[in-house]
Motif scaffolding. Structure first.
Motif, PDB file in Angstrom:
ATOM      1  N   ASP A   5     -40.692 -53.895   9.128  1.00  0.00           N
ATOM      2  CA  ASP A   5     -40.683 -52.577   8.414  1.00  0.00           C
ATOM      3  C   ASP A   5     -41.811 -51.763   9.079  1.00  0.00           C
ATOM      4  N   MET A   6     -41.588 -50.702   9.598  1.00  0.00           N
ATOM      5  CA  MET A   6     -42.583 -49.833  10.105  1.00  0.00           C
ATOM      6  C   MET A   6     -42.115 -48.352   9.351  1.00  0.00           C
ATOM      7  N   ALA A   7     -43.251 -47.497   8.975  1.00  0.00           N
ATOM      8  CA  ALA A   7     -43.170 -46.293   8.474  1.00  0.00           C
ATOM      9  C   ALA A   7     -43.174 -45.225   9.563  1.00  0.00           C
ATOM     10  N   MET A   8     -42.174 -44.819  10.152  1.00  0.00           N
ATOM     11  CA  MET A   8     -42.050 -43.879  11.114  1.00  0.00           C
ATOM     12  C   MET A   8     -41.690 -42.395  10.627  1.00  0.00           C
ATOM     13  N   HIS A   9     -40.888 -42.069   9.717  1.00  0.00           N
ATOM     14  CA  HIS A   9     -40.716 -40.520   9.421  1.00  0.00           C
ATOM     15  C   HIS A   9     -41.881 -39.831   8.793  1.00  0.00           C
ATOM     16  N   HIS A  10     -42.269 -38.709   9.334  1.00  0.00           N
ATOM     17  CA  HIS A  10     -43.335 -38.223   8.827  1.00  0.00           C
ATOM     18  C   HIS A  10     -43.265 -36.686   9.282  1.00  0.00           C
ATOM     19  N   ARG A  11     -44.127 -35.723   8.630  1.00  0.00           N
ATOM     20  CA  ARG A  11     -44.265 -34.685   9.008  1.00  0.00           C
ATOM     21  C   ARG A  11     -45.504 -34.187   9.541  1.00  0.00           C
ATOM     22  N   VAL A  12     -45.548 -33.155  10.476  1.00  0.00           N
ATOM     23  CA  VAL A  12     -46.799 -32.760  11.246  1.00  0.00           C
ATOM     24  C   VAL A  12     -46.636 -31.190  11.167  1.00  0.00           C
ATOM     25  N   GLY A  13     -47.754 -30.712  10.558  1.00  0.00           N
ATOM     26  CA  GLY A  13     -47.836 -29.242  10.472  1.00  0.00           C
ATOM     27  C   GLY A  13     -48.676 -28.692  11.368  1.00  0.00           C
ATOM     28  N   TYR A  14     -48.106 -27.395  12.222  1.00  0.00           N
ATOM     29  CA  TYR A  14     -48.706 -26.784  12.993  1.00  0.00           C
ATOM     30  C   TYR A  14     -49.076 -25.210  12.663  1.00  0.00           C
ATOM     31  N   GLY A  15     -49.880 -25.032  12.050  1.00  0.00           N
ATOM     32  CA  GLY A  15     -50.231 -23.561  11.202  1.00  0.00           C
ATOM     33  C   GLY A  15     -48.951 -23.027  10.598  1.00  0.00           C
ATOM     34  N   ARG A  16     -49.041 -21.902  10.538  1.00  0.00           N
ATOM     35  CA  ARG A  16     -47.748 -21.209   9.830  1.00  0.00           C
ATOM     36  C   ARG A  16     -46.429 -20.925  10.562  1.00  0.00           C
ATOM     37  N   PRO A  49     -53.177 -45.793  11.484  1.00  0.00           N
ATOM     38  CA  PRO A  49     -53.060 -47.245  11.090  1.00  0.00           C
ATOM     39  C   PRO A  49     -52.253 -47.489   9.753  1.00  0.00           C
ATOM     40  N   SER A  50     -51.722 -46.083   8.988  1.00  0.00           N
ATOM     41  CA  SER A  50     -50.983 -46.265   7.904  1.00  0.00           C
ATOM     42  C   SER A  50     -49.422 -46.655   8.568  1.00  0.00           C
ATOM     43  N   ALA A  51     -49.119 -46.440   9.769  1.00  0.00           N
ATOM     44  CA  ALA A  51     -47.866 -47.063  10.501  1.00  0.00           C
ATOM     45  C   ALA A  51     -47.937 -48.378  10.768  1.00  0.00           C
ATOM     46  N   LEU A  52     -48.961 -49.300  10.674  1.00  0.00           N
ATOM     47  CA  LEU A  52     -48.959 -50.537  11.083  1.00  0.00           C
ATOM     48  C   LEU A  52     -47.724 -51.339  10.603  1.00  0.00           C
ATOM     49  N   PRO A  53     -46.937 -51.993  11.235  1.00  0.00           N
ATOM     50  CA  PRO A  53     -45.695 -52.510  10.646  1.00  0.00           C
ATOM     51  C   PRO A  53     -46.160 -53.511   9.523  1.00  0.00           C
ATOM     52  N   ARG A 111     -32.806 -45.421  12.970  1.00  0.00           N
ATOM     53  CA  ARG A 111     -32.521 -46.548  13.276  1.00  0.00           C
ATOM     54  C   ARG A 111     -32.650 -47.518  12.186  1.00  0.00           C
ATOM     55  N   GLN A 112     -33.731 -47.497  11.620  1.00  0.00           N
ATOM     56  CA  GLN A 112     -34.112 -48.470  10.559  1.00  0.00           C
ATOM     57  C   GLN A 112     -33.119 -48.613   9.232  1.00  0.00           C
ATOM     58  N   PHE A 113     -32.432 -47.445   8.937  1.00  0.00           N
ATOM     59  CA  PHE A 113     -31.879 -47.180   7.773  1.00  0.00           C
ATOM     60  C   PHE A 113     -30.379 -46.872   7.771  1.00  0.00           C
ATOM     61  N   ARG A 114     -29.669 -46.673   9.074  1.00  0.00           N
ATOM     62  CA  ARG A 114     -28.499 -46.326   9.054  1.00  0.00           C
ATOM     63  C   ARG A 114     -27.441 -47.380   8.733  1.00  0.00           C
ATOM     64  N   SER A 115     -26.166 -46.956   8.210  1.00  0.00           N
ATOM     65  CA  SER A 115     -25.093 -47.575   7.909  1.00  0.00           C
ATOM     66  C   SER A 115     -24.566 -47.986   9.356  1.00  0.00           C
ATOM     67  N   PRO A 116     -23.835 -49.332   9.303  1.00  0.00           N
ATOM     68  CA  PRO A 116     -23.220 -49.922  10.318  1.00  0.00           C
ATOM     69  C   PRO A 116     -22.297 -48.837  11.368  1.00  0.00           C
ATOM     70  N   ILE A 117     -22.488 -48.906  12.664  1.00  0.00           N
ATOM     71  CA  ILE A 117     -21.411 -48.162  13.527  1.00  0.00           C
ATOM     72  C   ILE A 117     -20.071 -48.419  13.185  1.00  0.00           C
ATOM     73  N   ASP A 118     -19.393 -47.406  12.851  1.00  0.00           N
ATOM     74  CA  ASP A 118     -18.032 -47.586  12.744  1.00  0.00           C
ATOM     75  C   ASP A 118     -17.500 -46.059  12.649  1.00  0.00           C
ATOM     76  N   ILE A 119     -16.694 -45.541  13.725  1.00  0.00           N
ATOM     77  CA  ILE A 119     -16.266 -44.372  14.091  1.00  0.00           C
ATOM     78  C   ILE A 119     -15.286 -44.146  13.147  1.00  0.00           C
ATOM     79  N   GLY A 120     -14.112 -45.174  12.591  1.00  0.00           N
ATOM     80  CA  GLY A 120     -13.208 -44.765  11.857  1.00  0.00           C
ATOM     81  C   GLY A 120     -13.590 -44.403  10.344  1.00  0.00           C
TER      82      GLY A 120
END
Length: 507
Positions: A285-296, A277-281, A306-315
């Motif tokens: 805006d929607m909180a997508m990035h997160h960490r999921v731990g699997y033991g050690r 539910p914390s990801a509810l937009p 996608r949400q935060f990238r600079s404009p596309i410009d290969i140059g």
């Protein structure tokens, strides 16, 4: 729409209703569980359980034939698939504002354990789903997982999911393009399924995104895969619009109009997947990035490219001010990686990270501006930060490309003798691109022009991995056809990465 979506933020907090059970369910025309069940975002003490009520899943308004009123939904978690040893139960409210989706955060479970779950409305029981909690953070338990992406419904059948659902997996990661926004012909493309005219329109509004998610979710092989293991999610461009980034549409829509579309897409994405539910937009805006731990042994870092990238410009790819992740997410990622004590640090990422020169002539590089090649300075900055922090075994897991690739990530891609700093596994699509072939002339050019690229394949399928204390084993599972039903799955190639050695070895 934005203000209305923002007002939904409090709904998740009251989705689980305490107290006794009073069945006030309205009479429904048929079973409401046509979209199946799913679980996601596992933790050592619990998971998220999901379903969405839709007795008429392909109703054109995207609401699944449900009344515009709240519906109480019982849920149970058991230690057996017969649902006799119930260990947790409760009542949630499926609300019309969220298309009668239910997201239940179950806590109090034991780590590293398989559980089964189901939902009930009135006298109707859902299918029983299987899930698994993450291991105890102190234990070095091997982790088996798969990652998938790009499942255009009208291009073919979800044969790969039928095979995936039979694997004994701890986790499945979906790396984007869960839906596609294109109009679908009345004959349903390769599936030959008659559809109403509503499916033929370009998807732009909330009702249209809901309808497209419903169409995808009716697939029985996808339902089986979602019910077999917990999932993680990030999204990519087609979940909203092809090649979008931040508040920009490549079709020239104004930022305001595009953000309205993005808000609709994000909300439907949340409604139809087992996300916390914390990801509810909140609006667009929607909180997508997160960490999921699997033991050690493993940490999964789910990224949002996608949400935060600079404009596309290969140059401007070498401009240090440009960013793929945004400054805040980049700082978060490096901080989390620095604090990780896991053997394997896995970056769940949307688009290719390794440099890909698509022509053999080095003087005529063709780099894709939508991938990390269009943000080369940001890529170099990220890997310099990973090196400075001495992060253990960074591995990138990628979707989007509709091909299988395995590559070694170089400190300097211009120098073939430069040391490898990590490895990347790019997984092909579930259906997008059609049946494909084992190789292509373009793929052979890729291999010739990029010595750090060790494998190319143009079939459909998924990637299966197992992480243990010493090695990460990766199997590229491919299917021989998707444009007709009944395809067969097989392992096309397997690699081993040894802990402490960022190199790809054949099994």
């Amino acid at each position: 729409m934005l203000a209305y979506a923002a007002g939904l933020a409090g709904l998740a907090a009251v989705a689980q209703v305490p107290g006794g059970w009073t069945d006030s369910s309205p009479a429904l025309p048929s079973s409401p569980f046509t979209l199946g069940v799913a679980s996601g975002d596992p933790r050592p003490d619990g998971v998220v359980l999901w379903t969405r009520l839709a007795p008429q899943p392909l109703a054109d308004d995207g609401l699944g034939g449900m009344p515009r009123s709240p519906v109480p939904v019982r849920w149970e978690v058991a230690e057996d698939d017969g649902m006799r040893k119930v260990v947790r139960r409760g009542v949630a409210t499926a609300r019309p504002e969220l298309a009668h989706a239910v997201h239940v955060e179950v806590r109090g479970l034991r780590p590293g354990r398989v559980y089964w779950y189901r939902f009930t409305v009135g006298s109707d029981d859902s299918p029983v789903g299987r899930t698994k909690t993450a291991p105890d953070p102190r234990r070095a338990v091997p982790v088996s997982f798969a990652f998938v992406s790009c499942q255009a419904w009208d291009i073919g059948f979800y044969t790969a999911y039928r095979d995936l659902s039979g694997q004994d997996l701890d986790l499945v990661a979906h790396l984007g393009d869960y839906i596609y926004e294109n109009g679908i012909a009345a004959t349903g493309g390769a599936r030959g399924t008659p559809l109403s005219p509503a499916h033929g329109e370009l998807v732009q509004t909330l009702s249209q995104y809901r309808l497209r998610h419903s169409l995808v979710a009716t697939d029985p092989d996808l339902q089986a895969a979602r019910a077999a293991a917990p999932w993680l999610f990030t999204l990519d461009d087609h979940d909203v619009e092809d090649n979008w980034g931040a508040d920009r549409s490549p079709t020239g829509a104004t930022p305001e109009n595009f953000l309205r579309r993005r808000a609709a897409a994000f909300r439907a994405f949340y409604e139809n997947n087992p996300m916390r539910p914390s990801a509810l937009p909140v609006g667009p805006d929607m909180a997508m990035h997160h960490r999921v731990g699997y033991g050690r042994l493993a940490n999964f870092f789910v990224l949002d490219a996608r949400q935060f990238r600079s404009p596309i410009d290969i140059g401007a790819r070498l401009d240090p001010s440009r960013t793929m992740l945004g400054q805040e997410q980049e700082r978060w990622l490096l901080k989390e990686l620095a604090g990780s004590s896991s053997t394997w640090n896995l970056l769940a990422n949307q688009v290719m990270m390794f440099q890909l020169d698509r022509l053999t002539d080095p003087g005529l590089q063709q780099l894709n501006p939508d991938t990390w090649d269009g943000y080369a300075a940001a890529r170099a900055r990220l890997w310099a930060g990973i090196g400075e922090r001495r992060v253990s075994n960074p591995v990138v897991l990628t979707g989007d490309a509709h091909v299988n690739c395995a590559a070694e990530l170089k400190a300097d891609f211009a120098d073939p003798d430069s040391p490898s700093v990590g490895v990347e596994f790019v997984g092909t699509s579930i259906t997008s691109g059609g049946d494909g072939s084992d190789s292509t002339p373009g793929g052979q050019e890729w291999l010739a022009a990029n010595p750090h690229l060790k494998f190319f394949n143009n079939q459909r399928g998924y990637v299966r991995c197992r992480a243990d204390a010493d090695t990460l084993t990766t199997d590229y599972v491919v299917v021989d056809k998707v444009t007709t039903a009944g395809g067969a799955a097989s392992v096309r190639r397997s690699f081993v990465v040894e802990s402490g050695r960022p190199a790809l070895q054949d099994m």
